[in-house]
Design a protein around this motif. Structure first.
Motif, PDB file in Angstrom:
ATOM      1  N   ALA A  27       0.900  -1.042  -0.085  1.00 31.59           N
ATOM      2  CA  ALA A  27      -0.161   0.015   0.215  1.00 31.59           C
ATOM      3  C   ALA A  27       0.922   1.341  -0.066  1.00 31.59           C
ATOM      4  CB  ALA A  27      -1.190   0.105   0.992  1.00 31.59           C
ATOM      5  N   VAL A  28       1.820   1.187   0.862  1.00 28.53           N
ATOM      6  CA  VAL A  28       2.723   2.201   0.829  1.00 28.53           C
ATOM      7  C   VAL A  28       3.797   2.726  -0.502  1.00 28.53           C
ATOM      8  CG1 VAL A  28       5.047   3.558   1.781  1.00 28.53           C
ATOM      9  CG2 VAL A  28       3.443   2.006   3.357  1.00 28.53           C
ATOM     10  N   PHE A  29       3.905   1.492  -0.942  1.00 25.57           N
ATOM     11  CA  PHE A  29       4.065   1.733  -2.647  1.00 25.57           C
ATOM     12  C   PHE A  29       3.753   2.300  -3.480  1.00 25.57           C
ATOM     13  CE2 PHE A  29       8.035  -0.504  -0.440  1.00 25.57           C
ATOM     14  CZ  PHE A  29       9.077   1.028  -0.338  1.00 25.57           C
ATOM     15  N   ALA A  30       2.633   1.837  -3.839  1.00 27.72           N
ATOM     16  CA  ALA A  30       1.371   1.562  -5.235  1.00 27.72           C
ATOM     17  C   ALA A  30       0.613   3.198  -4.262  1.00 27.72           C
ATOM     18  CB  ALA A  30      -0.098   1.107  -4.584  1.00 27.72           C
ATOM     19  N   THR A  31       0.758   3.498  -3.406  1.00 31.62           N
ATOM     20  CA  THR A  31      -0.008   5.754  -2.274  1.00 31.62           C
ATOM     21  C   THR A  31       1.674   6.116  -2.944  1.00 31.62           C
ATOM     22  OG1 THR A  31      -1.424   4.434  -1.644  1.00 31.62           O
ATOM     23  CG2 THR A  31      -0.779   6.596  -1.271  1.00 31.62           C
ATOM     24  N   GLY A  32       2.995   5.652  -2.601  1.00 31.92           N
ATOM     25  CA  GLY A  32       3.425   6.364  -3.051  1.00 31.92           C
ATOM     26  C   GLY A  32       3.396   7.625  -2.455  1.00 31.92           C
ATOM     27  N   CYS A  33       4.049   8.739  -2.474  1.00 37.73           N
ATOM     28  CA  CYS A  33       4.558   9.679  -1.666  1.00 37.73           C
ATOM     29  C   CYS A  33       5.494  11.038  -2.976  1.00 37.73           C
ATOM     30  CB  CYS A  33       4.930   9.989  -0.257  1.00 37.73           C
ATOM     31  SG  CYS A  33       5.295  11.737  -0.101  1.00 37.73           S
ATOM     32  N   ARG A  34       5.114  12.349  -3.195  1.00 35.65           N
ATOM     33  CA  ARG A  34       6.012  13.387  -3.568  1.00 35.65           C
ATOM     34  C   ARG A  34       7.218  13.357  -3.799  1.00 35.65           C
ATOM     35  NH1 ARG A  34       0.293  15.229  -4.725  1.00 35.65           N
ATOM     36  NH2 ARG A  34       0.523  16.944  -3.062  1.00 35.65           N
ATOM     37  N   ARG A  35       6.943  13.371  -2.348  1.00 33.56           N
ATOM     38  CA  ARG A  35       8.668  14.092  -1.245  1.00 33.56           C
ATOM     39  C   ARG A  35       9.174  12.346  -1.383  1.00 33.56           C
ATOM     40  NH1 ARG A  35       6.857  17.888   2.179  1.00 33.56           N
ATOM     41  NH2 ARG A  35       5.036  18.217   1.572  1.00 33.56           N
ATOM     42  N   PRO A  36      10.885  13.253  -1.401  1.00 32.72           N
ATOM     43  CA  PRO A  36      11.737  11.600  -1.430  1.00 32.72           C
ATOM     44  C   PRO A  36      11.280  11.044  -0.558  1.00 32.72           C
ATOM     45  CG  PRO A  36      12.822  13.345  -1.722  1.00 32.72           C
ATOM     46  CD  PRO A  36      11.842  13.954  -1.354  1.00 32.72           C
ATOM     47  N   TYR A  98      -4.154   5.113   2.611  1.00 29.18           N
ATOM     48  CA  TYR A  98      -5.038   5.303   1.025  1.00 29.18           C
ATOM     49  C   TYR A  98      -4.606   5.873   0.980  1.00 29.18           C
ATOM     50  CZ  TYR A  98      -8.778   3.116   3.884  1.00 29.18           C
ATOM     51  OH  TYR A  98      -9.774   2.350   4.072  1.00 29.18           O
ATOM     52  N   PRO A  99      -4.572   6.092  -0.561  1.00 24.83           N
ATOM     53  CA  PRO A  99      -4.295   7.117  -1.611  1.00 24.83           C
ATOM     54  C   PRO A  99      -4.313   8.606  -1.049  1.00 24.83           C
ATOM     55  CG  PRO A  99      -5.366   6.086  -2.070  1.00 24.83           C
ATOM     56  CD  PRO A  99      -5.396   5.630  -1.187  1.00 24.83           C
ATOM     57  N   GLY A 100      -3.217   9.758  -0.904  1.00 22.57           N
ATOM     58  CA  GLY A 100      -2.750  10.452  -0.686  1.00 22.57           C
ATOM     59  C   GLY A 100      -2.409  10.631   1.109  1.00 22.57           C
ATOM     60  N   ALA A 101      -2.276  10.124   1.702  1.00 25.16           N
ATOM     61  CA  ALA A 101      -1.705  10.575   2.958  1.00 25.16           C
ATOM     62  C   ALA A 101      -1.089  11.162   3.092  1.00 25.16           C
ATOM     63  CB  ALA A 101      -2.522   8.676   3.728  1.00 25.16           C
ATOM     64  N   LEU A 102       0.105  10.692   2.334  1.00 21.67           N
ATOM     65  CA  LEU A 102       1.376  10.300   3.151  1.00 21.67           C
ATOM     66  C   LEU A 102       1.276  11.954   2.751  1.00 21.67           C
ATOM     67  CD1 LEU A 102       3.489   7.300   1.895  1.00 21.67           C
ATOM     68  CD2 LEU A 102       2.604   7.893   4.168  1.00 21.67           C
ATOM     69  N   ASP A 103       1.362  12.333   1.128  1.00 16.33           N
ATOM     70  CA  ASP A 103       1.783  13.696   1.054  1.00 16.33           C
ATOM     71  C   ASP A 103       0.272  14.468   1.356  1.00 16.33           C
ATOM     72  OD1 ASP A 103       2.905  13.893  -1.047  1.00 16.33           O
ATOM     73  OD2 ASP A 103       1.675  12.285  -2.474  1.00 16.33           O
ATOM     74  N   ARG A 104      -0.797  14.366   2.085  1.00 14.49           N
ATOM     75  CA  ARG A 104      -1.591  15.432   2.938  1.00 14.49           C
ATOM     76  C   ARG A 104      -0.997  15.933   4.430  1.00 14.49           C
ATOM     77  NH1 ARG A 104      -6.816  11.873   0.553  1.00 14.49           N
ATOM     78  NH2 ARG A 104      -6.377  13.267  -1.920  1.00 14.49           N
ATOM     79  N   ILE A 105      -0.456  14.581   5.337  1.00 15.62           N
ATOM     80  CA  ILE A 105      -0.564  14.235   6.173  1.00 15.62           C
ATOM     81  C   ILE A 105       0.855  15.527   6.285  1.00 15.62           C
ATOM     82  CG2 ILE A 105       1.198  12.761   6.665  1.00 15.62           C
ATOM     83  CD1 ILE A 105      -0.156  12.053   9.759  1.00 15.62           C
ATOM     84  N   LEU A 106       1.868  15.305   5.344  1.00 13.56           N
ATOM     85  CA  LEU A 106       2.881  16.113   4.953  1.00 13.56           C
ATOM     86  C   LEU A 106       3.013  17.476   5.337  1.00 13.56           C
ATOM     87  CD1 LEU A 106       5.807  13.665   3.307  1.00 13.56           C
ATOM     88  CD2 LEU A 106       6.121  14.659   5.639  1.00 13.56           C
ATOM     89  N   THR A 107       2.263  18.056   4.389  1.00 14.31           N
ATOM     90  CA  THR A 107       1.335  18.896   4.041  1.00 14.31           C
ATOM     91  C   THR A 107       1.143  19.623   5.724  1.00 14.31           C
ATOM     92  OG1 THR A 107       0.872  19.086   1.768  1.00 14.31           O
ATOM     93  CG2 THR A 107       0.255  20.594   2.477  1.00 14.31           C
ATOM     94  N   PHE A 108       0.072  18.677   6.240  1.00 17.14           N
ATOM     95  CA  PHE A 108      -0.363  19.329   7.181  1.00 17.14           C
ATOM     96  C   PHE A 108      -0.121  20.087   8.195  1.00 17.14           C
ATOM     97  CE2 PHE A 108      -2.536  18.308  11.244  1.00 17.14           C
ATOM     98  CZ  PHE A 108      -4.192  19.271  11.434  1.00 17.14           C
ATOM     99  N   ALA A 109       1.223  19.130   8.287  1.00 18.92           N
ATOM    100  CA  ALA A 109       2.721  19.449   9.377  1.00 18.92           C
ATOM    101  C   ALA A 109       2.904  20.241   8.600  1.00 18.92           C
ATOM    102  CB  ALA A 109       2.957  17.559   9.739  1.00 18.92           C
ATOM    103  N   GLU A 110       3.369  20.691   7.768  1.00 17.29           N
ATOM    104  CA  GLU A 110       4.383  21.889   7.542  1.00 17.29           C
ATOM    105  C   GLU A 110       3.302  22.830   7.379  1.00 17.29           C
ATOM    106  OE1 GLU A 110       7.080  19.792   4.481  1.00 17.29           O
ATOM    107  OE2 GLU A 110       5.225  20.825   3.952  1.00 17.29           O
ATOM    108  N   GLU A 111       1.865  23.469   7.461  1.00 16.33           N
ATOM    109  CA  GLU A 111       0.890  24.315   8.304  1.00 16.33           C
ATOM    110  C   GLU A 111       0.940  24.530   9.384  1.00 16.33           C
ATOM    111  OE1 GLU A 111      -2.093  23.605   5.477  1.00 16.33           O
ATOM    112  OE2 GLU A 111      -1.579  23.590   3.428  1.00 16.33           O
ATOM    113  N   HIS A 112       0.962  23.473  10.310  1.00 17.17           N
ATOM    114  CA  HIS A 112       0.056  23.683  11.666  1.00 17.17           C
ATOM    115  C   HIS A 112       1.390  22.974  12.392  1.00 17.17           C
ATOM    116  CE1 HIS A 112      -3.034  22.848   9.509  1.00 17.17           C
ATOM    117  NE2 HIS A 112      -3.788  23.403  10.675  1.00 17.17           N
ATOM    118  N   ARG A 113       2.653  23.639  12.112  1.00 15.39           N
ATOM    119  CA  ARG A 113       3.741  23.700  13.208  1.00 15.39           C
ATOM    120  C   ARG A 113       3.105  23.423  14.495  1.00 15.39           C
ATOM    121  NH1 ARG A 113       8.733  24.519  10.331  1.00 15.39           N
ATOM    122  NH2 ARG A 113       8.435  23.456   8.620  1.00 15.39           N
ATOM    123  N   GLU A 114       2.596  23.836  15.087  1.00 16.54           N
ATOM    124  CA  GLU A 114       2.151  24.058  16.643  1.00 16.54           C
ATOM    125  C   GLU A 114       1.975  22.858  16.822  1.00 16.54           C
ATOM    126  OE1 GLU A 114      -1.569  25.381  14.702  1.00 16.54           O
ATOM    127  OE2 GLU A 114       0.263  24.705  14.241  1.00 16.54           O
TER     128      GLU A 114
END
Length: 317
Positions: A27-36, A98-114
């Motif tokens: 699932a991880v490799f099928a979903t992937g992530c746009r980041r390294p 699920y698809p997009g989960a890795l990218d979305r949680i990274l983006t969310f974390a960067e937008e909510h540093r607190e």
């Protein structure tokens, strides 16, 4: 260790969950992530050839073969030392992102540093919501409600079911006390500042302790419903009595770590009552409906029998 700085290290600690682990990696490799990113798997000396299966099917995974079962907390700590990424994502082997989960949680974390520590929304295999992605911390009031079943009588009440946050389905952005380690994102620098998991915990409670220690530094852990995954609970801790014993041992340790000394006897008493009341109810039901509740009674009888162990928590020598 590669000298290349990655955005994300996904860490999976496995123990006798070969088939689920392979599905999680797929699932991880099928979903992937746009980041390294990279995936690090630490296998806790599984007897089901989990490590061999990973090496054969996923040669790009960084595989650590432990010669002993280190437990969940120490296993993650060892794996994290091999990362040079900005972010660490702890992932259970019985999950599927699920698809997009890795990218979305990274983006969310960067937008909510607190937040400092972040989690998502989890589902059971049948698609129903699994609320066990996060909790509020145990308090004297929450243990009283649990001991006397008030949280069961009115499960949607945030007052009487505070640890589960009432009927909240984890479908909105929210600050929480505890992000569960099945899907937990943390900046590597914060992980290092906290010293990773407290390895006094073997399994259950280490994620709560980590989040509560982060709060002392001023962080406020967060959940986003945009990062989703499926979670099969407890795959590496089979046996209901054994799992329950670990859960209560972890809770007892949390009480000793994070409650004032004046309230600790109350916490111990409420845990005692919690088990005693469930044992009594299971005993009655096993008499009235023996075919349905015999195993339930046997479980709570075993937990009660070992109360001198779990009441001491992991601090017991």
């Amino acid at each position: 260790m590669s000298g290349r700085m990655l955005d994300l290290s996904i860490i999976i600690v496995s123990y006798n969950t070969r088939d689920l682990l392979l599905e999680a990696l797929q699932a991880v490799f099928a979903t992937g992530c746009r980041r390294p990113f990279e995936v690090i798997v630490l296998d806790n000396d599984s007897a089901d050839r989990s490590a061999d299966a990973v090496a054969e099917s996923f040669p790009d995974v960084r595989l650590i073969r432990s010669e002993e079962n280190l437990g969940f907390a120490k296993g993650n700590n060892v794996a994290a030392t091999q990362s040079n990424a900005e972010w660490l994502l702890l992932l259970n082997p019985d999950t599927a992102v699920y698809p997009g989960a890795l990218d979305r949680i990274l983006t969310f974390a960067e937008e909510h540093r607190e937040g400092g520590i972040y989690g998502g929304q989890t589902f059971f295999p049948d698609g129903s919501v699994n609320i066990a992605s996060c909790w509020q911390k145990p308090t004297p009031w929450s243990l009283f409600c649990s001991a006397f079943g008030l949280n069961v009588l009115l499960p949607n009440s945030s007052l009487l079911n505070p640890e589960k946050m009432g009927g909240w389905k984890r479908d909105s952005v929210r600050h929480v006390d505890i992000v569960v380690g099945c899907f937990l994102l943390i900046r590597r620098e914060l992980w290092k500042e906290l010293g990773g998991f407290d390895t006094t915990f073997w399994m259950y409670g280490e994620d709560a302790d980590l989040c509560l220690r982060a709060q002392r530094l001023g962080y406020r852990p967060m959940i986003t419903p945009d990062a989703q995954l499926m979670h099969v609970i407890g795959a590496s801790s089979k046996g209901s009595a054994a799992k329950t014993l670990l859960l209560y041992k972890g809770r007892a340790t949390l009480i000793r770590r994070h409650w004032s000394k004046g309230w600790q006897p109350w916490g111990t008493a409420m845990q005692w009552l919690w088990i005693f009341n469930r044992l009594s109810a299971a005993r009655l039901l096993s008499i009235l409906l023996p075919g349905r509740f015999r195993d339930t009674y046997a479980k709570w009888r075993e937990v009660w029998r070992q109360r001198s162990d779990w009441m001491m928590g992991y601090d017991r020598v």
